[in-house]
Write a protein that holds these residues in place. Structure first.
Motif, PDB file in Angstrom:
ATOM      1  N   GLY A 160      -0.859   6.335   5.259  1.00 31.98           N
ATOM      2  CA  GLY A 160      -2.145   6.084   4.857  1.00 31.98           C
ATOM      3  C   GLY A 160      -2.603   4.712   4.357  1.00 31.98           C
ATOM      4  N   TYR A 161      -1.340   3.751   4.569  1.00 36.81           N
ATOM      5  CA  TYR A 161      -1.871   2.636   4.067  1.00 36.81           C
ATOM      6  C   TYR A 161      -2.711   1.437   4.680  1.00 36.81           C
ATOM      7  N   THR A 162      -3.417   2.108   5.864  1.00 35.57           N
ATOM      8  CA  THR A 162      -4.258   1.354   6.680  1.00 35.57           C
ATOM      9  C   THR A 162      -5.731   1.705   6.271  1.00 35.57           C
ATOM     10  N   GLN A 163      -5.846   2.617   5.406  1.00 34.00           N
ATOM     11  CA  GLN A 163      -7.273   3.322   5.086  1.00 34.00           C
ATOM     12  C   GLN A 163      -8.045   2.102   4.035  1.00 34.00           C
ATOM     13  N   ILE A 164      -9.115   1.509   4.165  1.00 38.48           N
ATOM     14  CA  ILE A 164      -9.771   0.664   3.189  1.00 38.48           C
ATOM     15  C   ILE A 164      -9.862   1.514   2.065  1.00 38.48           C
ATOM     16  N   THR A 165     -10.095   2.806   1.921  1.00 36.90           N
ATOM     17  CA  THR A 165     -10.559   3.427   0.595  1.00 36.90           C
ATOM     18  C   THR A 165      -9.310   3.342  -0.132  1.00 36.90           C
ATOM     19  N   LEU A 166      -8.164   3.453   0.325  1.00 37.74           N
ATOM     20  CA  LEU A 166      -6.864   3.533  -0.406  1.00 37.74           C
ATOM     21  C   LEU A 166      -6.358   2.012  -0.685  1.00 37.74           C
ATOM     22  N   LEU A 167      -6.774   1.069   0.111  1.00 33.45           N
ATOM     23  CA  LEU A 167      -6.444  -0.624  -0.300  1.00 33.45           C
ATOM     24  C   LEU A 167      -7.199  -0.828  -1.447  1.00 33.45           C
ATOM     25  N   ARG A 168      -8.588  -0.246  -1.250  1.00 37.35           N
ATOM     26  CA  ARG A 168      -9.533  -0.808  -2.581  1.00 37.35           C
ATOM     27  C   ARG A 168      -9.354  -0.025  -3.795  1.00 37.35           C
ATOM     28  N   SER A 169      -8.401   1.092  -3.582  1.00 41.45           N
ATOM     29  CA  SER A 169      -8.072   1.663  -5.006  1.00 41.45           C
ATOM     30  C   SER A 169      -6.890   1.070  -5.760  1.00 41.45           C
ATOM     31  N   GLY A 170      -6.530  -0.031  -5.118  1.00 43.59           N
ATOM     32  CA  GLY A 170      -5.452  -0.889  -5.977  1.00 43.59           C
ATOM     33  C   GLY A 170      -4.001  -0.800  -5.583  1.00 43.59           C
ATOM     34  N   VAL A 171      -3.745  -0.733  -4.126  1.00 45.97           N
ATOM     35  CA  VAL A 171      -2.643  -0.822  -3.744  1.00 45.97           C
ATOM     36  C   VAL A 171      -1.917  -2.174  -4.000  1.00 45.97           C
ATOM     37  N   THR A 172      -0.787  -2.284  -4.339  1.00 50.23           N
ATOM     38  CA  THR A 172      -0.104  -3.574  -4.408  1.00 50.23           C
ATOM     39  C   THR A 172       0.893  -4.074  -3.282  1.00 50.23           C
ATOM     40  N   PHE A 173       1.101  -5.313  -3.274  1.00 51.12           N
ATOM     41  CA  PHE A 173       1.957  -5.756  -2.053  1.00 51.12           C
ATOM     42  C   PHE A 173       3.410  -5.083  -2.309  1.00 51.12           C
ATOM     43  N   ASN A 174       3.669  -4.854  -3.603  1.00 51.05           N
ATOM     44  CA  ASN A 174       5.197  -4.037  -3.851  1.00 51.05           C
ATOM     45  C   ASN A 174       5.098  -2.508  -3.139  1.00 51.05           C
ATOM     46  N   GLU A 175       4.036  -1.944  -3.036  1.00 48.23           N
ATOM     47  CA  GLU A 175       4.018  -0.602  -2.615  1.00 48.23           C
ATOM     48  C   GLU A 175       4.133  -0.533  -1.142  1.00 48.23           C
ATOM     49  N   VAL A 176       3.496  -1.835  -0.440  1.00 47.61           N
ATOM     50  CA  VAL A 176       3.395  -1.752   0.906  1.00 47.61           C
ATOM     51  C   VAL A 176       4.748  -2.266   1.287  1.00 47.61           C
ATOM     52  N   PHE A 177       5.286  -3.118   0.744  1.00 44.69           N
ATOM     53  CA  PHE A 177       6.797  -3.654   0.924  1.00 44.69           C
ATOM     54  C   PHE A 177       7.846  -2.407   0.847  1.00 44.69           C
ATOM     55  N   ARG A 178       7.477  -1.551  -0.031  1.00 40.23           N
ATOM     56  CA  ARG A 178       8.324  -0.479  -0.310  1.00 40.23           C
ATOM     57  C   ARG A 178       8.110   0.663   0.947  1.00 40.23           C
ATOM     58  N   VAL A 179       7.005   0.966   1.363  1.00 40.89           N
ATOM     59  CA  VAL A 179       6.827   1.641   2.560  1.00 40.89           C
ATOM     60  C   VAL A 179       7.512   1.169   3.698  1.00 40.89           C
ATOM     61  N   LEU A 180       7.405  -0.217   3.985  1.00 42.56           N
ATOM     62  CA  LEU A 180       8.121  -0.842   5.162  1.00 42.56           C
ATOM     63  C   LEU A 180       9.538  -0.692   5.032  1.00 42.56           C
ATOM     64  N   SER A 181      10.226  -0.885   3.771  1.00 42.13           N
ATOM     65  CA  SER A 181      11.378  -0.763   3.525  1.00 42.13           C
ATOM     66  C   SER A 181      12.290   0.495   3.979  1.00 42.13           C
ATOM     67  N   SER A 182      11.491   1.528   4.096  1.00 40.15           N
ATOM     68  CA  SER A 182      12.266   2.748   4.492  1.00 40.15           C
ATOM     69  C   SER A 182      12.676   2.718   5.909  1.00 40.15           C
ATOM     70  N   LYS A 183      12.025   1.688   6.790  1.00 37.76           N
ATOM     71  CA  LYS A 183      12.596   1.505   8.148  1.00 37.76           C
ATOM     72  C   LYS A 183      13.314   0.080   8.111  1.00 37.76           C
ATOM     73  N   TRP A 184      12.588  -1.042   7.608  1.00 39.54           N
ATOM     74  CA  TRP A 184      12.965  -2.085   7.674  1.00 39.54           C
ATOM     75  C   TRP A 184      13.396  -2.709   6.334  1.00 39.54           C
ATOM     76  N   ARG A 185      14.993  -2.431   6.250  1.00 38.72           N
ATOM     77  CA  ARG A 185      15.581  -2.644   4.764  1.00 38.72           C
ATOM     78  C   ARG A 185      15.521  -4.117   4.218  1.00 38.72           C
ATOM     79  N   GLY A 186      15.228  -5.068   5.132  1.00 36.13           N
ATOM     80  CA  GLY A 186      15.180  -6.438   4.489  1.00 36.13           C
ATOM     81  C   GLY A 186      14.067  -6.433   3.622  1.00 36.13           C
ATOM     82  N   PHE A 187      12.874  -5.590   3.399  1.00 37.16           N
ATOM     83  CA  PHE A 187      11.985  -5.450   2.508  1.00 37.16           C
ATOM     84  C   PHE A 187      12.561  -4.944   1.181  1.00 37.16           C
TER      85      PHE A 187
END
Length: 290
Positions: A160-187
Protein backbone atom coordinates in the motif's frame (compact mmCIF):
# COMPACT_ATOMS: atom_id res chain seq x y z
CA UNK A 1 34.04 19.96 1.22
CA UNK A 2 37.38 18.43 2.21
CA UNK A 3 35.85 17.01 5.41
CA UNK A 4 32.89 15.56 3.49
CA UNK A 5 35.10 13.97 0.85
CA UNK A 6 37.28 12.42 3.55
CA UNK A 7 34.22 10.87 5.23
CA UNK A 8 32.90 9.52 1.93
CA UNK A 9 36.27 8.05 0.94
CA UNK A 10 36.32 6.24 4.28
CA UNK A 11 32.79 4.87 3.84
CA UNK A 12 33.46 3.83 0.25
CA UNK A 13 36.72 2.12 1.17
CA UNK A 14 34.88 0.13 3.82
CA UNK A 15 31.87 -0.87 1.73
CA UNK A 16 34.08 -1.97 -1.18
CA UNK A 17 36.13 -4.08 1.22
CA UNK A 18 32.90 -5.67 2.37
CA UNK A 19 31.60 -6.30 -1.14
CA UNK A 20 34.86 -7.79 -2.38
CA UNK A 21 35.84 -9.75 0.74
CA UNK A 22 36.36 -13.40 -0.09
CA UNK A 23 35.22 -16.07 0.31
CA UNK A 24 31.60 -15.43 1.34
CA UNK A 25 29.90 -18.74 0.50
CA UNK A 26 26.69 -18.16 -1.41
CA UNK A 27 27.19 -14.39 -1.44
CA UNK A 28 29.00 -11.65 -3.35
CA UNK A 29 32.79 -11.91 -3.36
CA UNK A 30 35.53 -11.19 -5.87
CA UNK A 31 36.45 -14.79 -6.76
CA UNK A 32 33.06 -15.44 -8.35
CA UNK A 33 32.48 -13.50 -11.61
CA UNK A 34 28.82 -12.73 -10.99
CA UNK A 35 27.10 -9.74 -12.54
CA UNK A 36 25.92 -8.29 -9.23
CA UNK A 37 29.51 -7.73 -8.05
CA UNK A 38 30.32 -5.50 -11.02
CA UNK A 39 27.01 -3.68 -10.65
CA UNK A 40 27.41 -2.90 -6.96
CA UNK A 41 31.01 -1.71 -7.39
CA UNK A 42 29.91 0.46 -10.33
CA UNK A 43 26.99 1.87 -8.29
CA UNK A 44 29.19 2.86 -5.38
CA UNK A 45 31.97 4.44 -7.41
CA UNK A 46 29.47 6.30 -9.61
CA UNK A 47 27.77 7.83 -6.58
CA UNK A 48 30.70 9.42 -4.77
CA UNK A 49 29.72 13.01 -5.66
CA UNK A 50 26.18 12.44 -4.42
CA UNK A 51 27.45 10.87 -1.20
CA UNK A 52 29.59 13.95 -0.63
CA UNK A 53 26.46 16.09 -1.10
CA UNK A 54 24.66 13.98 1.51
CA UNK A 55 27.43 14.56 4.07
CA UNK A 56 27.48 18.27 3.17
CA UNK A 57 23.72 18.52 3.72
CA UNK A 58 24.09 16.98 7.17
CA UNK A 59 26.90 19.39 8.07
CA UNK A 60 24.89 22.40 6.89
CA UNK A 61 21.92 21.36 9.04
CA UNK A 62 24.21 20.89 12.04
CA UNK A 63 25.73 24.34 11.56
CA UNK A 64 22.30 25.95 11.23
CA UNK A 65 22.83 26.93 7.59
CA UNK A 66 19.93 24.71 6.54
CA UNK A 67 16.77 23.58 8.28
CA UNK A 68 16.36 19.81 8.41
CA UNK A 69 12.84 20.01 6.99
CA UNK A 70 14.05 21.97 3.95
CA UNK A 71 16.64 19.41 2.83
CA UNK A 72 15.97 18.01 -0.63
CA UNK A 73 15.77 14.41 0.54
CA UNK A 74 14.35 13.27 -2.78
CA UNK A 75 17.56 14.36 -4.52
CA UNK A 76 19.68 13.01 -1.68
CA UNK A 77 18.29 9.49 -2.21
CA UNK A 78 17.38 9.43 -5.90
CA UNK A 79 20.53 11.15 -7.18
CA UNK A 80 22.79 8.11 -6.66
CA UNK A 81 20.15 5.81 -8.15
CA UNK A 82 19.79 7.86 -11.32
CA UNK A 83 23.55 8.24 -11.71
CA UNK A 84 24.02 4.49 -11.32
CA UNK A 85 21.27 3.88 -13.86
CA UNK A 86 23.19 6.01 -16.37
CA UNK A 87 26.53 4.34 -15.75
CA UNK A 88 25.91 0.78 -14.64
CA UNK A 89 24.07 -2.30 -15.91
CA UNK A 90 21.93 -2.54 -12.76
CA UNK A 91 20.97 -0.39 -9.78
CA UNK A 92 21.13 -1.49 -6.16
CA UNK A 93 19.27 0.88 -3.81
CA UNK A 94 19.83 -1.59 -0.95
CA UNK A 95 23.45 -0.38 -0.91
CA UNK A 96 23.15 3.19 -2.18
CA UNK A 97 20.33 4.50 0.01
CA UNK A 98 21.82 3.28 3.31
CA UNK A 99 25.18 4.81 2.30
CA UNK A 100 23.45 8.13 1.60
CA UNK A 101 21.68 7.97 4.96
CA UNK A 102 24.96 7.15 6.72
CA UNK A 103 26.68 10.09 5.03
CA UNK A 104 23.96 12.55 6.04
CA UNK A 105 23.81 11.16 9.57
CA UNK A 106 27.57 11.40 10.13
CA UNK A 107 27.57 14.96 8.80
CA UNK A 108 24.68 15.94 11.06
CA UNK A 109 25.86 14.17 14.21
CA UNK A 110 29.54 15.15 13.93
CA UNK A 111 30.54 11.97 15.77
CA UNK A 112 34.09 10.70 15.81
CA UNK A 113 32.95 7.24 16.84
CA UNK A 114 29.51 5.83 16.07
CA UNK A 115 29.71 3.33 18.92
CA UNK A 116 31.10 5.69 21.55
CA UNK A 117 28.64 8.44 20.58
CA UNK A 118 25.73 6.18 19.66
CA UNK A 119 23.10 8.50 21.16
CA UNK A 120 24.19 11.41 18.96
CA UNK A 121 24.31 9.16 15.90
CA UNK A 122 20.88 7.66 16.63
CA UNK A 123 19.33 11.09 17.14
CA UNK A 124 20.72 12.27 13.79
CA UNK A 125 19.51 9.08 12.11
CA UNK A 126 16.05 9.67 13.52
CA UNK A 127 16.07 13.17 12.03
CA UNK A 128 16.31 11.97 8.45
CA UNK A 129 14.21 8.84 8.99
CA UNK A 130 11.44 10.84 10.62
CA UNK A 131 10.89 12.98 7.51
CA UNK A 132 7.34 12.48 6.21
CA UNK A 133 7.22 14.94 3.32
CA UNK A 134 5.04 12.97 0.97
CA UNK A 135 6.43 14.54 -2.21
CA UNK A 136 9.98 13.41 -1.37
CA UNK A 137 8.84 9.92 -0.45
CA UNK A 138 6.71 9.70 -3.58
CA UNK A 139 9.71 10.65 -5.75
CA UNK A 140 11.83 7.98 -4.10
CA UNK A 141 9.20 5.30 -4.65
CA UNK A 142 8.59 6.34 -8.26
CA UNK A 143 12.29 6.35 -9.11
CA UNK A 144 12.50 2.62 -8.38
CA UNK A 145 10.54 2.04 -11.59
CA UNK A 146 12.62 4.58 -13.52
CA UNK A 147 15.90 2.82 -12.66
CA UNK A 148 14.59 -0.65 -13.42
CA UNK A 149 13.80 -1.79 -9.88
CA UNK A 150 10.18 -2.69 -10.47
CA UNK A 151 10.57 -5.42 -7.86
CA UNK A 152 11.03 -2.80 -5.15
CA UNK A 153 8.21 -0.67 -6.46
CA UNK A 154 5.86 -3.66 -6.63
CA UNK A 155 6.86 -4.75 -3.12
CA UNK A 156 5.90 -1.31 -1.81
CA UNK A 157 2.76 -1.34 -3.93
CA UNK A 158 1.68 -4.67 -2.43
CA UNK A 159 1.86 -3.14 1.03
CA UNK A 160 0.00 0.00 0.00
CA UNK A 161 2.95 2.36 0.06
CA UNK A 162 2.43 3.69 -3.45
CA UNK A 163 -0.97 5.20 -2.66
CA UNK A 164 -0.96 8.98 -2.50
CA UNK A 165 -3.59 8.99 0.24
CA UNK A 166 -1.32 6.88 2.44
CA UNK A 167 1.76 8.96 1.69
CA UNK A 168 -0.12 12.17 2.46
CA UNK A 169 -1.18 10.73 5.82
CA UNK A 170 2.35 11.00 7.19
CA UNK A 171 4.38 7.96 6.15
CA UNK A 172 8.04 8.42 7.09
CA UNK A 173 11.21 7.32 5.34
CA UNK A 174 11.80 4.92 8.20
CA UNK A 175 8.52 3.13 7.46
CA UNK A 176 9.41 2.82 3.78
CA UNK A 177 12.88 1.51 4.64
CA UNK A 178 11.36 -1.00 7.05
CA UNK A 179 9.01 -2.37 4.40
CA UNK A 180 11.91 -2.72 1.96
CA UNK A 181 14.08 -4.38 4.61
CA UNK A 182 11.80 -7.41 4.67
CA UNK A 183 13.34 -8.39 1.31
CA UNK A 184 16.51 -6.29 1.06
CA UNK A 185 18.22 -6.53 4.40
CA UNK A 186 20.65 -3.68 3.80
CA UNK A 187 17.80 -1.34 4.74
CA UNK A 188 17.70 -2.80 8.27
CA UNK A 189 20.85 -0.87 9.12
CA UNK A 190 19.10 2.47 8.65
CA UNK A 191 16.05 1.55 10.71
CA UNK A 192 16.43 4.04 13.55
CA UNK A 193 13.74 2.38 15.66
CA UNK A 194 15.35 -1.06 15.74
CA UNK A 195 18.93 0.18 16.06
CA UNK A 196 20.47 -3.06 14.76
CA UNK A 197 23.25 -1.04 13.14
CA UNK A 198 24.93 -0.71 16.55
CA UNK A 199 24.62 -4.45 17.17
CA UNK A 200 26.28 -5.40 13.88
CA UNK A 201 28.99 -2.76 14.23
CA UNK A 202 29.82 -3.81 17.79
CA UNK A 203 29.91 -7.44 16.68
CA UNK A 204 32.31 -6.59 13.85
CA UNK A 205 34.56 -4.55 16.16
CA UNK A 206 34.78 -7.52 18.54
CA UNK A 207 35.56 -9.91 15.67
CA UNK A 208 38.24 -7.54 14.43
CA UNK A 209 40.05 -7.92 17.76
CA UNK A 210 40.14 -11.67 17.19
CA UNK A 211 40.85 -11.83 13.46
CA UNK A 212 43.19 -8.79 13.28
CA UNK A 213 42.01 -7.53 9.90
CA UNK A 214 38.79 -5.99 8.62
CA UNK A 215 38.43 -8.43 5.75
CA UNK A 216 38.85 -11.52 7.93
CA UNK A 217 36.47 -10.08 10.54
CA UNK A 218 33.90 -9.45 7.79
CA UNK A 219 34.07 -13.08 6.68
CA UNK A 220 33.47 -14.15 10.28
CA UNK A 221 30.50 -11.75 10.58
CA UNK A 222 29.05 -13.02 7.31
CA UNK A 223 29.37 -16.65 8.39
CA UNK A 224 27.76 -15.86 11.73
CA UNK A 225 24.82 -14.27 9.90
CA UNK A 226 24.17 -17.24 7.63
CA UNK A 227 25.03 -20.28 9.72
CA UNK A 228 21.51 -20.64 11.15
CA UNK A 229 20.11 -20.61 7.60
CA UNK A 230 22.30 -23.40 6.23
CA UNK A 231 20.64 -26.83 5.69
CA UNK A 232 21.48 -29.47 8.26
CA UNK A 233 23.27 -31.52 5.60
CA UNK A 234 25.91 -28.80 5.26
CA UNK A 235 26.28 -27.83 8.91
CA UNK A 236 29.31 -30.07 9.45
CA UNK A 237 31.14 -28.27 6.66
CA UNK A 238 30.23 -24.91 8.18
CA UNK A 239 31.57 -26.01 11.58
CA UNK A 240 34.73 -27.26 9.90
CA UNK A 241 35.24 -23.84 8.34
CA UNK A 242 34.57 -22.11 11.66
CA UNK A 243 37.01 -24.30 13.56
CA UNK A 244 39.60 -23.49 10.90
CA UNK A 245 38.96 -19.75 11.40
CA UNK A 246 37.71 -19.39 7.82
CA UNK A 247 40.63 -17.74 6.01
CA UNK A 248 43.46 -18.36 8.47
CA UNK A 249 45.47 -20.76 6.28
CA UNK A 250 45.46 -22.04 2.68
CA UNK A 251 43.72 -25.17 3.96
CA UNK A 252 40.98 -23.04 5.52
CA UNK A 253 40.57 -21.13 2.25
CA UNK A 254 40.14 -24.45 0.45
CA UNK A 255 37.35 -25.44 2.85
CA UNK A 256 35.62 -22.10 2.30
CA UNK A 257 35.89 -22.49 -1.46
CA UNK A 258 34.38 -25.98 -1.27
CA UNK A 259 31.58 -24.60 0.88
CA UNK A 260 30.92 -21.88 -1.68
CA UNK A 261 30.70 -24.47 -4.45
CA UNK A 262 28.28 -26.55 -2.38
CA UNK A 263 26.08 -23.55 -1.62
CA UNK A 264 25.86 -22.51 -5.25
CA UNK A 265 25.25 -26.10 -6.36
CA UNK A 266 22.34 -26.25 -3.90
CA UNK A 267 21.12 -22.80 -5.06
CA UNK A 268 21.66 -21.27 -1.63
CA UNK A 269 21.73 -17.50 -1.95
CA UNK A 270 22.77 -15.25 0.91
CA UNK A 271 23.01 -11.88 -0.83
CA UNK A 272 21.07 -10.37 2.08
CA UNK A 273 24.02 -11.18 4.33
CA UNK A 274 26.38 -9.59 1.80
CA UNK A 275 24.35 -6.37 2.07
CA UNK A 276 24.58 -6.31 5.87
CA UNK A 277 28.27 -7.21 5.83
CA UNK A 278 29.27 -4.57 3.29
CA UNK A 279 27.29 -1.74 4.88
CA UNK A 280 28.59 -2.60 8.34
CA UNK A 281 32.08 -2.51 6.83
CA UNK A 282 31.48 1.07 5.67
CA UNK A 283 30.82 2.16 9.26
CA UNK A 284 33.65 -0.01 10.58
CA UNK A 285 36.02 1.83 8.26
CA UNK A 286 34.76 5.10 9.74
CA UNK A 287 35.55 3.64 13.17
CA UNK A 288 39.12 3.13 11.99
CA UNK A 289 39.13 -0.63 11.35
CA UNK A 290 41.51 -1.79 8.61
Amino acid sequence: MEESLSIVKTLVRGVLTGVNAYIKPGGVHRLVPVKILDEVVCNITSSIDFLVEAVEAGIRVRKGELVATSVDYAKLFTGPLKESFRNCSGVHPEYLIPLSVFGFTIGLSDVESILEESNKFKKALETVNGVNKWSDIKQLIEVFRVVGRNDMYEHLQATGYTQITLLRSGVTFNEVFRVLSSKWRGFTLVDSKEGVVFHYLKQLVDLHKEYKSLENALIALYMDLIKQHVPQSLQDKVREAQNCKYMATPECVRIMYELDVLFRKNKLNFEWASEITALTAALASFEGLK
